[in-house]
Enzyme design. Sequence first.
Site, mmCIF file in Angstrom:
data_model
loop_
_atom_site.group_PDB
_atom_site.id
_atom_site.type_symbol
_atom_site.label_atom_id
_atom_site.label_comp_id
_atom_site.label_asym_id
_atom_site.label_seq_id
_atom_site.Cartn_x
_atom_site.Cartn_y
_atom_site.Cartn_z
ATOM 1 N N HIS A 163 2.817 -8.892 10.361
ATOM 2 C CA HIS A 163 2.940 -8.028 11.569
ATOM 3 C C HIS A 163 4.409 -7.699 12.277
ATOM 4 O O HIS A 163 4.232 -7.422 12.468
ATOM 5 C CB HIS A 163 1.910 -8.707 12.825
ATOM 6 C CG HIS A 163 0.499 -7.688 12.980
ATOM 7 N ND1 HIS A 163 0.251 -6.515 12.849
ATOM 8 C CD2 HIS A 163 -1.176 -8.211 12.474
ATOM 9 C CE1 HIS A 163 -0.857 -6.467 12.408
ATOM 10 N NE2 HIS A 163 -1.942 -7.617 12.354
ATOM 11 N N ASP A 394 -4.502 5.777 -5.030
ATOM 12 C CA ASP A 394 -4.553 6.196 -6.614
ATOM 13 C C ASP A 394 -3.628 5.582 -7.437
ATOM 14 O O ASP A 394 -2.106 5.842 -7.043
ATOM 15 C CB ASP A 394 -5.181 7.213 -6.850
ATOM 16 C CG ASP A 394 -5.909 7.615 -7.905
ATOM 17 O OD1 ASP A 394 -5.128 6.386 -8.678
ATOM 18 O OD2 ASP A 394 -5.691 8.773 -8.363
#
Length: 457
Positions: A163, A394
């Site tokens: 983060h 994908d």
Amino acid sequence: MVKQNSNNSNNCEIIKLETLNTIVIKPSKPTPPHLKTFKLSLLDQLSPNIHGNTTFFYPNHSSDSSFSRKSKLLHNSLSQTLSLFYPLAGRVQDATTINCTDDGVFFIESQTTSNLSDILTNPNFNTLECFLPTTQEKQNMLLVIRFTLFSCGSTAITVSLTHKIVDFNTLITFLTTWTVVCGGTQPVSLPDLTTAATLFPAREIPGMSASIKTSTKIFTSRRFIFEASKIEELKRKIKSKIECQNELQFHPSRVEVVLALIWKCALSASSRSKTTSFKQRSILFQAVNLRPRMDPTIPETAVGNLVWPFAVTVEEESHVALHEMVKRMRKGIMEFIEKKAEKFKEEGGFKVVMESLKERVEILKGNNKNENEEGSLVIYKCSSWCKFPLLEFDFEWGKPVWSCSVNNLVSNTIALMDTKDGGGVEAFVTLDEDEMGFFEQDQELLQYALLNPTIII
């Protein structure tokens, strides 16, 4: 067998997960000398160096290539992607810089004797946690990837990113780039690595440390599905109440109505779990993406923590009506956009940040009251990932059937994402264990939500 300690349960469900190989992936091109020191923004500076984890589950198709070929494709494309996102292959140097040393990231190959259907029939967060990198595997890495093979041939990709320089929008930018590089047929959009630090220069903040306070209580997570038809029903109910009032008139969003219902039922569960009666006050912090709300707008490809929370407060002793909670959310975001978002620039940004931090400290002071005092403050934090293309990534063997993020750090959090059909909302709710028992049985909640239904492959 890998077992990870969990704050969620003392009886973590274990799946047989064997680590096959741990590979260090480095950028395909060395980082130029003039880019070796990466400057963090002020908002990055305020962010803790902890990892957020997202796992994507890919069903097996008969035409798929072998696990080793898939893994090699991921290696090569990740190496090329890291040459564009070169700070991720470096190491945090101090509070305001990353040393872009091209030391690389861990790519962990693993396998499990479980089938993907075992995971998706009744998703269990204790089991899902086993897909995350361990503390030892993360070490001082800013990025860790785990690629797991199921016995049925299906696969899972876990992305564990710090983060410190990554918000959810940056995660999406990284994954979009990685999949495009993996395909090799489309032009690659370059990430914007300079705008954040230019708009929000890092500053010395005495006494400030970017850390996160973990809960000392046992907490647990549950998954709920709000189908599109149920959300429309909830919208109509809330909108009819709003229209009866001569105040702010608007069409509530699906995120607003779902979040209001979860917040209301979580507060009810909090009250019911207490042994004493007292006034209850609650604050909901909602994360806002600053990119589209600046003038001029910040590119979506800008890397960094370009989010900031705004607060919505409930102070009444009795439960506030759903439509009132939705109204407060809408007023809160409107006030934030009109009064604060535009001020997040350069020197003005530092002033707004410091004022906001001061306000937050004052708010959190109320959280230290004990239940026998006049009032009690209950704080919730929400992030909405709706409209992000989480099920579109994908890597050349099809799109994921499901993705999830496991929260094993803090309680009282709500994460929202689109359902697979795009019209509903999937909610991951984390509460203290004694409150979750009441929450997951709340009849008002279950009128609109399904508790952890099977994910269809």
